[in-house]
Design a protein around this motif. Sequence first.
Motif, PDB file in Angstrom:
ATOM      1  N   ASN A  61      38.588  39.511  39.892  1.00 59.12           N
ATOM      2  CA  ASN A  61      37.628  40.175  40.773  1.00 59.12           C
ATOM      3  C   ASN A  61      36.810  41.155  39.918  1.00 59.12           C
ATOM      4  OD1 ASN A  61      36.843  42.712  42.309  1.00 59.12           O
ATOM      5  ND2 ASN A  61      37.370  41.365  44.004  1.00 59.12           N
ATOM      6  N   PRO A  62      35.450  41.064  39.969  1.00 58.10           N
ATOM      7  CA  PRO A  62      34.642  41.849  39.014  1.00 58.10           C
ATOM      8  C   PRO A  62      34.932  43.351  39.053  1.00 58.10           C
ATOM      9  CG  PRO A  62      33.288  40.260  40.198  1.00 58.10           C
ATOM     10  CD  PRO A  62      34.648  40.203  40.833  1.00 58.10           C
ATOM     11  N   ALA A  63      35.297  43.899  40.212  1.00 55.70           N
ATOM     12  CA  ALA A  63      35.501  45.351  40.278  1.00 55.70           C
ATOM     13  C   ALA A  63      36.943  45.746  39.989  1.00 55.70           C
ATOM     14  CB  ALA A  63      35.081  45.864  41.648  1.00 55.70           C
ATOM     15  N   LYS A  64      37.920  45.005  40.551  1.00 52.74           N
ATOM     16  CA  LYS A  64      39.313  45.492  40.501  1.00 52.74           C
ATOM     17  C   LYS A  64      40.263  44.520  39.811  1.00 52.74           C
ATOM     18  CE  LYS A  64      38.674  47.362  45.192  1.00 52.74           C
ATOM     19  NZ  LYS A  64      37.613  46.496  45.731  1.00 52.74           N
ATOM     20  N   GLY A  65      39.742  43.406  39.263  1.00 55.05           N
ATOM     21  CA  GLY A  65      40.618  42.375  38.691  1.00 55.05           C
ATOM     22  C   GLY A  65      41.423  42.883  37.507  1.00 55.05           C
ATOM     23  N   TYR A  66      42.657  42.358  37.413  1.00 51.39           N
ATOM     24  CA  TYR A  66      43.584  42.769  36.347  1.00 51.39           C
ATOM     25  C   TYR A  66      42.957  42.640  34.963  1.00 51.39           C
ATOM     26  CZ  TYR A  66      47.524  42.276  33.119  1.00 51.39           C
ATOM     27  OH  TYR A  66      48.376  42.403  32.052  1.00 51.39           O
ATOM     28  N   TYR A  67      42.260  41.505  34.706  1.00 54.61           N
ATOM     29  CA  TYR A  67      41.719  41.270  33.370  1.00 54.61           C
ATOM     30  C   TYR A  67      40.448  42.066  33.069  1.00 54.61           C
ATOM     31  CZ  TYR A  67      44.921  37.728  31.775  1.00 54.61           C
ATOM     32  OH  TYR A  67      46.047  37.099  31.330  1.00 54.61           O
ATOM     33  N   MET A  68      39.792  42.602  34.108  1.00 54.47           N
ATOM     34  CA  MET A  68      38.436  43.094  33.900  1.00 54.47           C
ATOM     35  C   MET A  68      38.329  44.405  33.121  1.00 54.47           C
ATOM     36  SD  MET A  68      37.298  40.463  35.107  1.00 54.47           S
ATOM     37  CE  MET A  68      35.540  40.450  35.234  1.00 54.47           C
ATOM     38  N   ASN A  69      39.259  45.315  33.376  1.00 54.86           N
ATOM     39  CA  ASN A  69      39.052  46.662  32.829  1.00 54.86           C
ATOM     40  C   ASN A  69      40.209  47.216  32.018  1.00 54.86           C
ATOM     41  OD1 ASN A  69      36.447  47.025  34.112  1.00 54.86           O
ATOM     42  ND2 ASN A  69      37.627  46.980  36.021  1.00 54.86           N
ATOM     43  N   ARG A  70      41.036  46.355  31.459  1.00 57.45           N
ATOM     44  CA  ARG A  70      42.168  46.896  30.703  1.00 57.45           C
ATOM     45  C   ARG A  70      42.480  46.035  29.487  1.00 57.45           C
ATOM     46  NH1 ARG A  70      46.812  47.142  34.585  1.00 57.45           N
ATOM     47  NH2 ARG A  70      45.235  46.998  36.170  1.00 57.45           N
ATOM     48  N   ASP A  71      43.254  46.630  28.571  1.00 61.12           N
ATOM     49  CA  ASP A  71      43.771  45.885  27.422  1.00 61.12           C
ATOM     50  C   ASP A  71      45.253  45.663  27.701  1.00 61.12           C
ATOM     51  OD1 ASP A  71      44.711  44.935  25.076  1.00 61.12           O
ATOM     52  OD2 ASP A  71      44.353  46.774  23.912  1.00 61.12           O
ATOM     53  N   MET A  72      45.595  44.437  28.068  1.00 64.11           N
ATOM     54  CA  MET A  72      46.969  44.138  28.492  1.00 64.11           C
ATOM     55  C   MET A  72      47.823  43.527  27.386  1.00 64.11           C
ATOM     56  SD  MET A  72      44.756  41.616  28.962  1.00 64.11           S
ATOM     57  CE  MET A  72      43.897  42.281  30.361  1.00 64.11           C
ATOM     58  N   LEU A  73      47.213  43.304  26.211  1.00 62.24           N
ATOM     59  CA  LEU A  73      47.908  42.581  25.148  1.00 62.24           C
ATOM     60  C   LEU A  73      48.563  43.522  24.152  1.00 62.24           C
ATOM     61  CD1 LEU A  73      45.052  40.109  24.845  1.00 62.24           C
ATOM     62  CD2 LEU A  73      47.364  39.275  24.589  1.00 62.24           C
ATOM     63  N   GLY A  74      49.800  43.224  23.782  1.00 59.09           N
ATOM     64  CA  GLY A  74      50.450  43.988  22.705  1.00 59.09           C
ATOM     65  C   GLY A  74      51.376  45.060  23.220  1.00 59.09           C
ATOM     66  N   GLU A  75      51.835  45.855  22.242  1.00 57.29           N
ATOM     67  CA  GLU A  75      52.833  46.891  22.438  1.00 57.29           C
ATOM     68  C   GLU A  75      52.658  47.741  23.701  1.00 57.29           C
ATOM     69  OE1 GLU A  75      54.260  49.938  19.055  1.00 57.29           O
ATOM     70  OE2 GLU A  75      52.911  48.340  18.465  1.00 57.29           O
ATOM     71  N   ASP A  76      51.435  48.274  23.879  1.00 57.65           N
ATOM     72  CA  ASP A  76      51.214  49.178  25.009  1.00 57.65           C
ATOM     73  C   ASP A  76      50.789  48.432  26.264  1.00 57.65           C
ATOM     74  OD1 ASP A  76      51.744  51.293  23.310  1.00 57.65           O
ATOM     75  OD2 ASP A  76      49.645  51.362  22.629  1.00 57.65           O
ATOM     76  N   GLY A  77      50.740  47.110  26.197  1.00 64.74           N
ATOM     77  CA  GLY A  77      50.258  46.336  27.341  1.00 64.74           C
ATOM     78  C   GLY A  77      51.397  45.697  28.112  1.00 64.74           C
ATOM     79  N   ASP A  78      51.151  44.485  28.592  1.00 60.36           N
ATOM     80  CA  ASP A  78      52.114  43.815  29.469  1.00 60.36           C
ATOM     81  C   ASP A  78      52.815  42.630  28.823  1.00 60.36           C
ATOM     82  OD1 ASP A  78      51.655  45.519  31.637  1.00 60.36           O
ATOM     83  OD2 ASP A  78      49.783  44.475  32.086  1.00 60.36           O
ATOM     84  N   PHE A  79      52.201  42.048  27.790  1.00 62.07           N
ATOM     85  CA  PHE A  79      52.799  40.879  27.144  1.00 62.07           C
ATOM     86  C   PHE A  79      52.192  40.715  25.754  1.00 62.07           C
ATOM     87  CE2 PHE A  79      49.151  39.548  29.665  1.00 62.07           C
ATOM     88  CZ  PHE A  79      48.396  38.841  28.755  1.00 62.07           C
ATOM     89  N   ILE A  80      52.770  39.781  25.002  1.00 65.18           N
ATOM     90  CA  ILE A  80      52.287  39.539  23.641  1.00 65.18           C
ATOM     91  C   ILE A  80      52.007  38.046  23.457  1.00 65.18           C
ATOM     92  CG2 ILE A  80      54.601  39.306  22.616  1.00 65.18           C
ATOM     93  CD1 ILE A  80      53.129  41.303  20.415  1.00 65.18           C
TER      94      ILE A  80
END
Length: 441
Positions: A69-88
Motif C-alpha cells: 500500500n503506497p502510504a502504509k505498506g510494510y515495504y514502502m517506508n522501512r529497511d527490513m533487511l539485515g541485523e536491525d530488520g526482520d530477516f536476512i
Amino acid sequence: MNFLAAAGSRRLCAMRAVFPYLWRGKYFSSGNEPAENNSVTPMLRHLIYKIKSTGPITVAEYMKEVLTNPAKGYYMNRDMLGEDGDFITSPEISQMFGELLGIWFISEWIAAGKNAAFQLVELGPGKGTLLGDILRVFSQLGSLLKNCDISLHLVEVSQKLSEIQALTLTEEKVPLERNVESPVYMKGVTKSGIPVSWYRDLQDVPKEYSFYLAHEFFDVLPVHKFQKTPHGWREVLVDIDPQVSDKLRFVLAPCATPAEAFIQNDETRDHVEVCPEAGIVIQELSERISLTGGAALIADYGHDGTKTDTFRGFCGHRLHDVLTAPGTADLTADVDFSYLRRMSQGKVASLGPIEQQAFLRNMGIDVRLKILLDKTDEPSLRQQLLQGYNMLMNPMKMGERFNFLALVPHQRLHGRTHQTNARQSKPSPSPVAGFGELAWR
Ligand SMILES: C[S@@+](CC[C@H](N)C(=O)[O-])C[C@H]1O[C@@H](n2cnc3c(N)ncnc32)[C@H](O)[C@@H]1O
C-alpha cells in the motif's frame, strides 16, 4: 574458471552479519503462532474500514495492501533487511552469492554471442547489495566487457529501499535525477560509471536485450488461498473477528470466487496457494526474452506444486502471526516453480528448479571460498566466510530450501531437451552454467 580467481580477487568485502538472523525460506505453517504484537496499527484500522465497507477480502488483497500500500505498506517506508530488520537474505550473508551470479550473467552473455549491449534488470533489489557484488565482478572482468554497453534497470516499489539502493550503487557521486510522476522515477550513474534507472513496474523497462534477475521477489507477490470442501474449492478470506472488534480472522468464502480458475483441474492437494501476479511477470519476462534475447535467473524458496499452506510472516528475526499487527511484519509464501515453468512454456526454455547448494557448487563456490580464505589471515573474516558458506549451502539451512530457475531463448539450447528438472533425474550436461556440473578445462 579463471573467472573465479579474477572476480573481486583484490577485494574482500566488509563483514556481513550471519548469526543468529532469520532467513525467510524457513518454513512454518501459519496461524498457530502466539500473537507478539497486538497493537492496532494504522494498516489494521485501514483494513477494518475496508472490510466493513465491502466485506471480507481475499488473502491476495490482504497481502498486497499490507506489503505495498503506497502510504502504509510494510515495504514502502522501512529497511527490513539485515541485523536491525526482520530477516536476512543470501546477498546480505555472503559476497560469494552475488559474485557467482555476476559470473553467471557474464557466462550467459558470452555463450549467447557477446551482444554489443545489455540491460541488467533486477526485480525487487532490496538494499542493492546483490547488484553491488555483481557490478564488482563486472569491473574485475572489465577486459571482457570493455566493448559492451551495459545499463542497469531496477524495478522497485519502495521509496525507502530505492534510496538505499541508490546510495549503495552510486554513492551519489553524480546527483540523482528524480521525477515521481514519471515511470522512470529516478536515474543515476553507478560508482563505475554505468547508467541506472528505477521503475515501479517491469512493463516500463525498455524492451531491449536484457538479463533479468529476481532474488526473493516472487515470494512477496500476493497469493490466493483455497481450501477443498465437500462443496468444491472455497477461497480463504480475511474478515473481522466478531468476538474482538480490532482482530482479524480467516473465513471461507460461501461460494466459488474468480481466482479458482487458477487451480489445475487435476489438483490433488486439499489446500493450494495460487499467485496470478507471478504468472503475469513470468509471461512478460518470457515474451521479452523470446523477442529480444537474453535470459532470466530466478532464485527463491519454493516447491514444485506440492506444498499446501506456506503463507507466513516475519518480524524482528522471528516468525510472526500473519494477521497480527499488519504492516509491521513481512508476509511471504513459497513460490510454486511448477506454475512459473508452466507460464513460461512455448515462449522460452526453462532450466531447473535446481537447489541452491547444487547451483552454487556448479558455479564454483568451493573454489571461490578457497581463493577468499587464502587471501586473509584475519580470523573474524575467515569465520565470516565459512559461516556464510555454511548458511548458503547447508541443506538444513538455505542449501535445499532455495531454488534456481533460468529462462533462456529456445535457440540457446540448440535442440536439447528444453526442460530439465534436476530433482527428477541425474542432471544431464547443460550448456547453461549452474545447471550442470562444473567442468574443469
Ligand atoms: C524480500 S526483499 C528481497 C530483496 C533482495 N532481492 C535480496 O535478496 O536481498 C523483496 C524486494 O522486492 C520489492 N518489492 C516487493 N513487492 C514488489 C513489487 N510488487 N514490485 C517491485 N518490487 C517489489 C521490495 O521492496 C524488496 O526490494
